[in-house]
Design an enzyme around this catalytic site. Structure first.
Site, PDB file in Angstrom:
ATOM      1  N   SER A  25      39.556  41.401  42.295  1.00  0.00           N
ATOM      2  CA  SER A  25      39.724  39.951  42.309  1.00  0.00           C
ATOM      3  C   SER A  25      40.936  39.563  43.159  1.00  0.00           C
ATOM      4  O   SER A  25      41.963  40.225  43.119  1.00  0.00           O
ATOM      5  CB  SER A  25      39.946  39.439  40.888  1.00  0.00           C
ATOM      6  OG  SER A  25      38.815  39.723  40.108  1.00  0.00           O
ATOM      7  N   LYS A  41      31.271  36.760  35.073  1.00  0.00           N
ATOM      8  CA  LYS A  41      31.683  38.155  34.878  1.00  0.00           C
ATOM      9  C   LYS A  41      31.021  38.768  33.631  1.00  0.00           C
ATOM     10  O   LYS A  41      30.634  39.932  33.649  1.00  0.00           O
ATOM     11  CB  LYS A  41      33.192  38.242  34.729  1.00  0.00           C
ATOM     12  CG  LYS A  41      33.964  37.621  35.867  1.00  0.00           C
ATOM     13  CD  LYS A  41      33.786  38.362  37.154  1.00  0.00           C
ATOM     14  CE  LYS A  41      34.625  37.705  38.226  1.00  0.00           C
ATOM     15  NZ  LYS A  41      34.728  38.425  39.459  1.00  0.00           N
ATOM     16  N   TYR A  82      39.418  29.318  30.176  1.00  0.00           N
ATOM     17  CA  TYR A  82      39.561  29.748  31.573  1.00  0.00           C
ATOM     18  C   TYR A  82      38.263  30.362  32.122  1.00  0.00           C
ATOM     19  O   TYR A  82      37.650  31.222  31.470  1.00  0.00           O
ATOM     20  CB  TYR A  82      40.716  30.754  31.749  1.00  0.00           C
ATOM     21  CG  TYR A  82      40.667  31.336  33.142  1.00  0.00           C
ATOM     22  CD1 TYR A  82      41.042  30.557  34.239  1.00  0.00           C
ATOM     23  CD2 TYR A  82      40.118  32.589  33.391  1.00  0.00           C
ATOM     24  CE1 TYR A  82      40.893  31.032  35.532  1.00  0.00           C
ATOM     25  CE2 TYR A  82      39.971  33.079  34.685  1.00  0.00           C
ATOM     26  CZ  TYR A  82      40.363  32.290  35.757  1.00  0.00           C
ATOM     27  OH  TYR A  82      40.195  32.750  37.031  1.00  0.00           O
ATOM     28  N   ARG A  99      41.896  35.659  33.588  1.00  0.00           N
ATOM     29  CA  ARG A  99      41.150  36.479  32.638  1.00  0.00           C
ATOM     30  C   ARG A  99      42.124  37.302  31.802  1.00  0.00           C
ATOM     31  O   ARG A  99      43.099  37.828  32.310  1.00  0.00           O
ATOM     32  CB  ARG A  99      40.203  37.428  33.370  1.00  0.00           C
ATOM     33  CG  ARG A  99      38.857  36.821  33.693  1.00  0.00           C
ATOM     34  CD  ARG A  99      37.957  37.811  34.390  1.00  0.00           C
ATOM     35  NE  ARG A  99      38.466  38.162  35.697  1.00  0.00           N
ATOM     36  CZ  ARG A  99      39.052  39.304  35.996  1.00  0.00           C
ATOM     37  NH1 ARG A  99      39.168  40.260  35.083  1.00  0.00           N
ATOM     38  NH2 ARG A  99      39.508  39.534  37.202  1.00  0.00           N
ATOM     39  N   ASP A 152      31.033  37.257  45.437  1.00  0.00           N
ATOM     40  CA  ASP A 152      31.682  37.909  44.292  1.00  0.00           C
ATOM     41  C   ASP A 152      30.829  38.966  43.590  1.00  0.00           C
ATOM     42  O   ASP A 152      31.356  39.971  43.146  1.00  0.00           O
ATOM     43  CB  ASP A 152      32.091  36.832  43.271  1.00  0.00           C
ATOM     44  CG  ASP A 152      33.092  37.337  42.246  1.00  0.00           C
ATOM     45  OD1 ASP A 152      33.996  38.106  42.618  1.00  0.00           O
ATOM     46  OD2 ASP A 152      32.969  36.961  41.062  1.00  0.00           O
ATOM     47  N   HIS A 198      30.625  44.286  41.705  1.00  0.00           N
ATOM     48  CA  HIS A 198      31.610  43.241  42.039  1.00  0.00           C
ATOM     49  C   HIS A 198      31.757  43.192  43.561  1.00  0.00           C
ATOM     50  O   HIS A 198      32.771  43.616  44.106  1.00  0.00           O
ATOM     51  CB  HIS A 198      32.936  43.621  41.363  1.00  0.00           C
ATOM     52  CG  HIS A 198      33.949  42.530  41.341  1.00  0.00           C
ATOM     53  ND1 HIS A 198      35.287  42.774  41.151  1.00  0.00           N
ATOM     54  CD2 HIS A 198      33.834  41.185  41.471  1.00  0.00           C
ATOM     55  CE1 HIS A 198      35.952  41.629  41.161  1.00  0.00           C
ATOM     56  NE2 HIS A 198      35.097  40.657  41.364  1.00  0.00           N
TER      57      HIS A 198
HETATM   58  O1  SAT Z   1      37.203  36.224  36.461  1.00  0.00           O
HETATM   59  S1  SAT Z   1      36.983  35.050  37.270  1.00  0.00           S
HETATM   60  O2  SAT Z   1      35.569  34.816  37.405  1.00  0.00           O
HETATM   61  O3  SAT Z   1      37.627  33.897  36.658  1.00  0.00           O
HETATM   62  C1  SAT Z   1      37.626  35.266  38.805  1.00  0.00           C
HETATM   63  C2  SAT Z   1      37.945  36.659  39.145  1.00  0.00           C
HETATM   64  O4  SAT Z   1      38.885  37.205  38.579  1.00  0.00           O
HETATM   65  O5  SAT Z   1      37.257  37.227  40.013  1.00  0.00           O
HETATM   66 MN    MN Z   2      35.639  38.500  41.210  1.00  0.00          MN
END
Ligand code: SAT
Ligand code: MN
Length: 587
Positions: A235, A193, A184, A56, A264, A213
Site C-alpha cells: 500500500s 481488502k 476507515y 487500516r 489495487d 494485491h
Molecule cells: O486498506 S485500504 O483499502 O484502505 C488502502 C490500502 O491500504 O491499500
Molecule cells: Mn492496496
C-alpha cells in the site's frame, strides 16, 4: 443481524441515482459529509474520520478459523466461536437510533464468472456512498444472486468508534466478515481488502484461482499491440500512479499508450489458452491523495474532478480541498484532517511540521472517470497477462529491475519481497518488513499454503506470464532517488515486455536477468552511466546476509512451508558465492 444490532430502520440500497442523491443530501444534513464547491468539484463530497481511525489497523484484524494453523503466523488469529461472541457483545444494540443499510454488491462485473457477490449491512452512510463507487451495488446484484446463490455476509457497525473495541474479523470458513468500531476505508468498505483479498484469496485456493494485491495495466506499442502487466506493491508505493502512467515524451511520440485496468486488486484465473487472465474486481479507485498532482499522476487528477469523495484531506471554508504535494499552493487557512484550524507553516510544540491533509488521506472515485480506463476493464473474462511484476520500497539493496529465471524462482522473488512501511498502515514509517507478494496484511490463510498454491498454479499454466521485480526507490549517498520514477517507469516496463516476449537479451546475475548495456531505452533521459551502474549494483555480502534472512522468515511457517522455496534460498546462495559467480558470468 438486525435483532442483534437493533437499528431504528432498515434501508435497502437499490443502486439508483435518486437514492444515492437522497443519501448524499442526508449525509450533508447531518454533517457526516460536506458538500464541496460544486463549480470546482461537481458531485464531490468531503468526509473526516475520527482522529484515531485513519488507516487500516492490522493489529486489530483477525482471521478466525477453527484451527490456528489455518490462519498461519502471517495473521492474527481468533477461534471462530470466541470471535463471534466477543464481537456480538460490541454489535449488541450498536445501531440503536440509526439506520441499517443493506448493500448488495458485486466484486467484478455483474454476471461475470469471475465475480463474487457480497451483502454488507452497515450503519454508516459514508460506507454506503463509498461502496456505491468502489463496487457495483444495488438491486441488479440481488437479481443476479437469485434465491439461493452464495454470497459473503458482511456486517459493519461504527458502534462508538472505540479503538479498544475495534475488530476487523474474517471468517473464511463461513464466508463472513464482521467489522466494528471503525469508520476507515480499508476496515469498513468490506468489499475491498476484506472480501476481494482476504476472503477471495481463501476461496481462490479452494477453487483454483488467485486474489492478489496488484494493479493491472495495458501497454500499447507503436504497432497497436496491447500487452498486459499485473504488478504487486505494498500500500502507498505508487500502484495507482503506475497504473495510470503517462509515457515519457519520446515514447508518446512513437505511439506508446497506457490503459488502466485496475489500481489495487487483481483476480487471476487460468484461461483455456493456458495463460493467466486478470480481472479488476473493483469499480472505483481508493487512492492516496498526498503526492497526487498533475506531474505525478495527471490521469489520477482527471479521475477525481467529479463524483469523488475526499477523506481526511484539508478543507477550506469555501468548499475546496487541498493536500500536501498536490496541485496548488496551500490555502491561507483551512481545517486540517483532524478538524483543527490550519495554516501553512503550522508546527507542533516540538517544532514538527503539521500537515493539513493526513498522509493516508484518500479519494474515492469511479473508475469510469479515468481518462485512460482500458476498454477491456469491464471485460468479464479479464485480460491475459504477459508479465507479473513484484516491487517494494527499498532504499539500498535491490536493483531497478530483474527477471526471475522461471516461475518457481519468480514465486521465491515474490515470497521474499520486503518494503519500508508507509502511512497506509499503523506502524513506524520507513521500518522494513517482509511483505510477500504485498499480501502480508491481506492473505486470508496460512501463507505457507499460499506459496504452495502459487507454485501449483505455475504447474497448471501452459503459458505462464514471466515474473519480474522492480525497485523505483533506490537512493544515493545523499539520500536522493537514483531513478526519476513516474512516467519514466515505462522505460523499465517496456524492457520487461520485450524480455517477456523474447525480443531482447539480458545479463545473468545471481538475482536474475538484468538489461544488457543499452538494453533500457533511455532516449531523452539524462541518467549517466555511473547512476545506471548504481541502480543495478548487487552487493554480494549484503545479499548473502539477505538469503539468511529469507531462510529465517520462511522458518516461522514450519512444516507447512514448501521445500521448493528453501531450495531457492540454497540456489541463490550458491549463485552469490564468488566462485560460482565467476563461472556464471563466463557461461
Ligand atoms: O486498506 S485500504 O483499502 O484502505 C488502502 C490500502 O491500504 O491499500
Ligand atoms: Mn492496496
Amino acid at each position: 443481524m438486525a435483532e442483534m444490532c437493533k437499528p431504528k430502520r432498515i434501508i435497502w440500497i437499490d443502486g439508483s441515482r435518486e437514492q444515492q442523491k437522497k443519501l448524499e443530501e442526508e449525509a450533508v444534513g447531518t454533517g457526516e459529509m460536506v458538500c464541496l464547491n460544486q463549480e470546482k468539484w461537481p458531485g464531490c463530497f468531503y468526509h473526516r474520520t475520527a482522529v484515531n481511525d485513519v488507516a487500516r489497523t492490522e493489529h486489530l484484524t483477525y482471521i478466525c478459523t477453527r484451527h490456528k494453523g489455518d490462519a498461519g503466523p502471517n495473521n492474527n488469529w481468533m477461534a471462530t466461536e470466541e470471535a463471534y461472541s466477543i464481537a456480538a457483545g460490541y454489535f449488541n444494540g450498536s445501531m440503536r437510533g440509526r439506520t441499517m443499510y443493506v448493500v448488495p454488491f458485486s466484486m467484478g462485473p455483474i454476471g461475470s464468472p469471475f465475480s463474487k457477490i457480497g451483502v454488507e449491512l452497515t450503519d454508516s452512510i459514508y460506507v454506503v456512498l463509498n461502496m456505491l463507487i468502489v463496487t457495483r451495488a444495488g438491486s441488479a446484484v440481488l437479481e443476479q444472486l437469485g434465491p439461493d446463490g452464495e454470497f459473503t455476509r458482511c456486517l459493519h457497525s461504527k458502534a462508538d468508534l472505540d479503538e479498544n473495541k475495534r475488530l476487523i474479523l474474517h471468517f473464511p470458513e463461513d464466508n463472513t466478515i464482521w467489522s466494528v468500531n471503525s469508520g476507515y476505508g480499508g476496515n469498513v468498505l468490506l468489499g475491498k481488502k476484506c472480501l476481494s483479498l482476504r476472503i477471495a484469496s481463501y476461496l481462490g485456493r479452494q477453487e483454483g484461482w488467485m486474489a492478489e494485491h496488484m494493479l493491472i495495466m495495458g501497454i500499447e506499442n507503436p504497432e497497436g499491440r496491447i500487452s498486459y502487466i499485473a504488478a504487486a506493491f505494498p500500500s502507498a508505493c505508487g500502484k495507482t500512479n503506475l497504473a495510470m502512467l503517462v509515457p515519457p515524451e519520446p515514447f508518446r511520440q512513437r505511439g506508446y499508450k497506457v490503459w488502466t485496468v485496475g489500481d489495487d486488486i487483481a483476480w487471476l484465473k487460468i484461461g483455456s489458452d493456458g495463460r493467466l487472465w486478470a480481472l479488476n474486481p473493483e469499480n472505483g479507485l481508493f487512492g492516496v491523495a498526498p503526492g497526487t498532482n498533475c506531474h505525478s499522476n495527471p490521469n489520477g487528477m482527471a479521475s477525481i474532478r467529479k463524483d469523488t469523495i475526499f477523506t481526511n484531506v484539508l478543507l477550506t471554508a469555501n468548499g475546496d480541498v487541498w493536500w500536501e504535494q498536490g496541485e496548488d499552493d496551500p490555502p491561507a487557512a483551512g481545517t486540517a484532517w483532524d478538524g483543527r484550524p490550519w495554516k501553512p507553516g503550522l508546527t507542533d510544540e516540538s517544532g514538527n511540521h503539521l500537515p493539513g491533509a493526513h498522509p493516508n488521506s484518500r479519494f474515492t472515485a469511479p473508475m469510469a472517470n479515468c481518462p485512460i480506463a482500458s476498454p477491456e476493464w469491464e471485460n468479464p473474462a479479464g485480460v491475459p497477462l504477459t508479465a507479473i511484476v513484484f516491487g517494494g520500497r527499498c532504499s539500498t539493496r535491490v536493483p531497478l529491475v530483474f527477471q526471475s529465471f522461471d516461475w518457481k524462482h519468480g514465486v521465491y522473488v515474490g515470497a521474499t519481497m520486503s518494503s519500508e512501511l508507509t502511512a497506509a498502515q499503523f506502524g513506524k514509517l520507513g521500518k522494513v518488513r517482509h511483505d510477500p507478494m504485498a499480501m502480508l496484511p491481506f492473505c486470508g490463510y496460512n501463507m505457507a499454503d499460499y506459496f504452495t498454491h502459487w507454485l501449483e498454479m505455475g504447474e497448471r499454466l501452459a503459458n505462464p506470464p514471466k515474473i519480474f521485480h522492480v525497485n523505483w526507490f533506490r537512493r544515493d549517498h545523499e539520500d536522493r532517488f537514483l531513478w526519476p520514477g513516474y512516467g519514466e517507469n515505462l522505460r523499465v516496463l517496456e524492457w520487461i515486455l520485450r524480455r517477456a516476449e523474447g525480443e531482447t537479451g539480458a545479463v545473468k546475475t545471481p538475482l536474475g536477468y538484468i538489461p544488457e548495456r543499452d538494453g533500457l531505452n533511455l532516449e531523452g533521459l539524462s541518467v549517466d552511466d555511473a547512476t545506471i551502474a548504481r541502480l543495478f549494483a548487487i552487493d554480494t555480502a549484503v545479499w548473502l546476509k539477505e538469503v539468511e534472512d529469507h531462510r529465517q522468515f520462511f522458518k516461522q511457517f514450519e512444516r507447512r512451508f514448501p521445500a521448493a522455496l528453501f531450495a531457492e534460498c540454497d540456489a541463490l546462495e550458491k549463485r552469490l558465492r564468488p566462485i560460482n559467480m565467476a563461472r556464471d558470468m563466463k557461461g
